[in-house]
Design a protein around this motif. Sequence first.
Motif, PDB file in Angstrom:
ATOM      1  N   CYS A   1      -0.007   1.097   5.488  1.00  0.00           N
ATOM      2  CA  CYS A   1      -1.000   1.578   6.463  1.00  0.00           C
ATOM      3  C   CYS A   1      -2.016   2.536   5.843  1.00  0.00           C
ATOM      4  N   LEU A   2      -1.670   3.155   4.700  1.00  0.00           N
ATOM      5  CA  LEU A   2      -2.533   4.099   3.965  1.00  0.00           C
ATOM      6  C   LEU A   2      -2.749   5.411   4.721  1.00  0.00           C
ATOM      7  N   ASP A   3      -2.084   5.591   5.856  1.00  0.00           N
ATOM      8  CA  ASP A   3      -2.400   6.722   6.714  1.00  0.00           C
ATOM      9  C   ASP A   3      -1.184   7.539   7.161  1.00  0.00           C
ATOM     10  N   CYS A   4       0.012   7.041   6.970  1.00  0.00           N
ATOM     11  CA  CYS A   4       1.190   7.750   7.482  1.00  0.00           C
ATOM     12  C   CYS A   4       1.652   8.797   6.465  1.00  0.00           C
TER      13      CYS A   4
ATOM     14  N   CYS B   1       2.617   7.080   3.150  1.00  0.00           N
ATOM     15  CA  CYS B   1       1.476   6.580   2.372  1.00  0.00           C
ATOM     16  C   CYS B   1       0.692   7.738   1.756  1.00  0.00           C
TER      17      CYS B   1
ATOM     18  N   CYS C   1       6.632   3.205   4.088  1.00  0.00           N
ATOM     19  CA  CYS C   1       5.695   3.031   5.200  1.00  0.00           C
ATOM     20  C   CYS C   1       6.276   2.006   6.180  1.00  0.00           C
TER      21      CYS C   1
HETATM   22 ZN   LIG Z   1       1.937   4.100   5.805  1.00  0.00          ZN
END
Ligand SMILES: [Zn+2]
Length: 363
Positions: free
Chosen positions: A102-105, A108, A116
């Motif tokens: 997700c690149l956002d959690c 990540c 993730c």
């Molecule tokens: Zn993530």
Amino acid sequence: MAQTTPNHTQSVSGWAAHDSSGKITPYTFKRRENGVTDVTIKILYCGICHTDIHHAKDDWGITMYPVVPGHEITGVITKVGTHVSGFKLGQRVGVGCLAASCLDCEFCKTDQENYCENLQFVYNGIFWDGSVTYGGYSQMLVVDYRYVVHIPESLPMDAAAPLLCAGITVFSPLKDHNLVSTPGKRIGVVGLGGLGHIAVKFGKAFGHHVTVISTSPSKEAEAKESLGADDFIISTNPQQLQAAKRSLDFILDTVSADHALLPILELLKVTGILFLVGAPDKPLQLPAFPLIFGKRSIKGGIIGGIKETQEMLEVCGKLNITCDIELIKADKINEAFARLVKNDVRYRFVIDIADAFATTKDI
Ligand SMILES: [Zn+2]
Ligand SMILES: [Zn+2]
């Protein structure tokens, strides 16, 4: 948010399983055009992980056929997107299990993409554009640069390939428990296969006393002479188990076949840790007494993050650590699967993808 995938226009030759027979046959499929954050990789080598067989045969009931397996990939960059940083044309690179997250959690954002919740794998996963991912048993790969690592110049590309899964899987728990930088501990490695043999190499290179715990007496000589293990315990021998009770600080269990944990737990010192990286199909039988009377703990983990994978490769480059491999031609994949199921390999099969496309040259 699944979408149609109109930009999947590149025709790629590879090998796929089409049903639960798990038989691998040549297969032509489409990959996306190289996007702004993508690199395209001409694949040279791809290791065969036991996970590939589980997916090919749909052992876990999650396979989306046709499946192109392979997540121990090395190759050379042939295209670089405009928003890519850190990678150039012609560089030697590797791709492991991860294709998207997700690149956002919180995971990540702290270089633990491997935890993730929206993690997608390099094959049998769903990419951001809604397309199914296809792995490394193929001519080329288009992949987001955030899931690509550099292969140090000192490492051969074929023997480095299995580091992308087998290597990081055993490196990450060693790192987590300060066993990469602090020598002098007593480490156990259960199972001497693709993962186990690398764990022994790491354990010795990092300055530990390493004990291999195995059901196969025939592996003792090789464990000690070739891999440098200090001790060898046959896990079905009560005298040997008794003699080694409370002797180990940390045990890495790499076995995915069902096996008893009790004798393994009793090998740990008080406060020792058993770390599972193998995944038996059936639930583990977990006896409480060795935990309670030894203040011991059991943990598990899956591969490692991308930054950690790069760090592992740098360490391997410096210490000259690679996998012991048997290089095979692509028409021998089914044979290799059958032999791997019988543990008949020292210690990892790697497919010579470059050889299969030697006449087609550059893509
Ligand atoms: Zn993530
Ligand atoms: Zn794997």
